[in-house]
Design an enzyme around this catalytic site. Structure first.
Site, PDB file in Angstrom:
ATOM      1  N   GLU A  90      51.058 -22.407  42.021  1.00 19.90           N
ATOM      2  CA  GLU A  90      49.635 -22.576  42.287  1.00 19.90           C
ATOM      3  C   GLU A  90      49.113 -23.732  41.431  1.00 19.90           C
ATOM      4  O   GLU A  90      48.781 -23.531  40.261  1.00 19.90           O
ATOM      5  CB  GLU A  90      48.877 -21.294  41.931  1.00 19.90           C
ATOM      6  N   HIS A 131      48.834 -15.633  36.155  1.00 19.91           N
ATOM      7  CA  HIS A 131      47.922 -16.408  37.011  1.00 19.91           C
ATOM      8  C   HIS A 131      47.174 -17.418  36.128  1.00 19.91           C
ATOM      9  O   HIS A 131      46.825 -17.120  34.992  1.00 19.91           O
ATOM     10  CB  HIS A 131      46.938 -15.472  37.721  1.00 19.91           C
ATOM     11  N   ASN A 171      45.406 -12.125  46.752  1.00 14.60           N
ATOM     12  CA  ASN A 171      44.927 -11.891  45.391  1.00 14.60           C
ATOM     13  C   ASN A 171      43.411 -11.800  45.481  1.00 14.60           C
ATOM     14  O   ASN A 171      42.742 -12.821  45.634  1.00 14.60           O
ATOM     15  CB  ASN A 171      45.361 -13.047  44.475  1.00 14.60           C
ATOM     16  N   SER A 201      43.951 -22.697  47.899  1.00 13.53           N
ATOM     17  CA  SER A 201      43.167 -23.083  49.080  1.00 13.53           C
ATOM     18  C   SER A 201      43.975 -23.011  50.378  1.00 13.53           C
ATOM     19  O   SER A 201      43.796 -23.846  51.258  1.00 13.53           O
ATOM     20  CB  SER A 201      42.551 -24.476  48.880  1.00 13.53           C
ATOM     21  N   GLY A 261      40.766 -22.448  44.649  1.00 13.39           N
ATOM     22  CA  GLY A 261      39.347 -22.236  44.882  1.00 13.39           C
ATOM     23  C   GLY A 261      38.553 -23.523  45.025  1.00 13.39           C
ATOM     24  O   GLY A 261      37.324 -23.505  45.004  1.00 13.39           O
ATOM     25  N   LYS A 278      41.362 -11.150  43.257  1.00 11.89           N
ATOM     26  CA  LYS A 278      40.691 -11.524  42.004  1.00 11.89           C
ATOM     27  C   LYS A 278      39.633 -10.456  41.685  1.00 11.89           C
ATOM     28  O   LYS A 278      39.851  -9.292  42.005  1.00 11.89           O
ATOM     29  CB  LYS A 278      40.118 -12.943  42.110  1.00 11.89           C
ATOM     30  N   GLU A 305      44.243 -18.311  36.033  1.00  8.17           N
ATOM     31  CA  GLU A 305      42.952 -17.853  35.501  1.00  8.17           C
ATOM     32  C   GLU A 305      43.154 -17.002  34.252  1.00  8.17           C
ATOM     33  O   GLU A 305      42.301 -16.999  33.362  1.00  8.17           O
ATOM     34  CB  GLU A 305      42.179 -17.098  36.604  1.00  8.17           C
TER      35      GLU A 305
HETATM   36  P1  13P Z   1      42.308 -19.674  46.585  1.00  6.83           P
HETATM   37  O1  13P Z   1      43.151 -19.308  47.792  1.00  6.83           O
HETATM   38  O2  13P Z   1      40.956 -19.059  46.612  1.00  6.83           O
HETATM   39  O3  13P Z   1      42.313 -21.137  46.326  1.00  6.83           O
HETATM   40  O4  13P Z   1      43.039 -18.982  45.330  1.00  6.83           O
HETATM   41  C1  13P Z   1      44.388 -19.164  45.150  1.00  6.83           C
HETATM   42  C2  13P Z   1      44.819 -18.227  44.098  1.00  6.83           C
HETATM   43  O5  13P Z   1      44.503 -18.382  42.945  1.00  6.83           O
HETATM   44  C3  13P Z   1      45.637 -17.075  44.501  1.00  6.83           C
HETATM   45  O6  13P Z   1      46.166 -16.427  43.392  1.00  6.83           O
END
Ligand code: 13P
Length: 246
Positions: free
Chosen positions: A166, A95, A11, A210, A172, A13, A97
């Site tokens: 997640e 997601h 992803n 992560s 992150g 982002k 976010e």
């Molecule tokens: P990270 O791997 O950067 O923690 O992000 C995970 C994520 O949100 C994947 O969709």
């Protein structure tokens, strides 16, 4: 286990540039084929670039969101049919976010997953609790409700829809759920899918938060963890391919 596809999905982002993507996609396209499937979910403007770079190979691509609507006066939204035109076979829905910054509810997420499925795009339904919810002992209740909202699409997909767990507190942050914590939630998710009448044993359940080259193997070796959804580490070809190899 043999019933389920193993996946590593990147992803990106809101990251990337035409020049940077070209190098990353080139490296990903050249990944040796392994036991699992590889995918990348890119920002919408780069779908055409992903299609050009990856078409004909084993790596699939997709978007990070999709409209619940088929077409019309929905400024800024992108339909599932548009994703299909760019060869996308995957799309993230729900997601954390988007739940957080775009106030997406579980019911909206379910409608988006349904729109994707109807268009022949595999929805990757993202679920997960916040730290406050985990600390309050509500992690399973929260994830259970997020899944329940998607009951119809989970049933209709007959195991094709992917679920990504997640935990919000692991995204992150460099804090990963321990393999045992992740496995416990994945087992709960699979049990919940069964209760909801979905094809639980055929559904790939991915862990995200992560995931790095150094912790992927242990996470992915858990019985109910069928691969990963990778944020930051999917932006670095060597890291992403090392995770895929795990
Ligand atoms: P990270 O791997 O950067 O923690 O992000 C995970 C994520 O949100 C994947 O969709």
């Amino acid at each position: 286990m043999g019933l389920r596809n193993r996946w590593v999905i990147g992803n990106w982002k809101m990251n990337g540039s035409l020049a940077g993507n070209a190098a990353l996609l080139g490296a990903v396209a050249a990944a040796p084929s392994g036991v699992g499937k590889l995918g990348v979910c890119v920002p919408f403007p780069y779908l055409g670039q992903a299609q050009s770079a990856l078409a004909g190979g084993a790596v699939v691509w997709g978007g990070q969101d999709v409209s619940e609507h088929a077409s019309g006066a929905y400024t800024g939204q992108v339909s599932a049919a548009m994703l299909v035109e760019f060869g996308a076979s995957l799309v993230l829905v729900g997601h954390s976010e988007r739940r957080q910054y775009n106030a997406e509810t579980s019911d909206l997420v379910a409608r988006k997953a349904s729109a994707a499925l109807n268009a022949g795009v595999t929805p990757v339904i993202c679920v997960g609790e916040t730290l406050a919810e985990r600390d309050a002992g509500r992690a399973e209740a929260v994830v259970g409700q997020q899944l329940q909202a998607c009951t119809d699409v989970l049933q209709r997909s007959q195991g094709a829809a992917i679920v990504a767990y997640e935990p919000v507190w692991a995204i992150g942050t460099g804090k990963t759920a321990t393999p045992a914590e992740a496995q416990a939630m994945h087992a709960f998710i699979r049990a919940t899918l069964r209760v909801l009448g979905a094809e639980a044993d055929a559904t790939s359940i991915l862990y995200g938060g992560s995931v790095k080259a150094g912790n992927a193997r242990e996470l992915f070796s858990q019985a109910d963890i069928d691969g990963g959804l990778i944020g930051g580490a999917s932006l670095v070809a060597t890291d992403f391919l090392a995770i895929a190899a795990a």
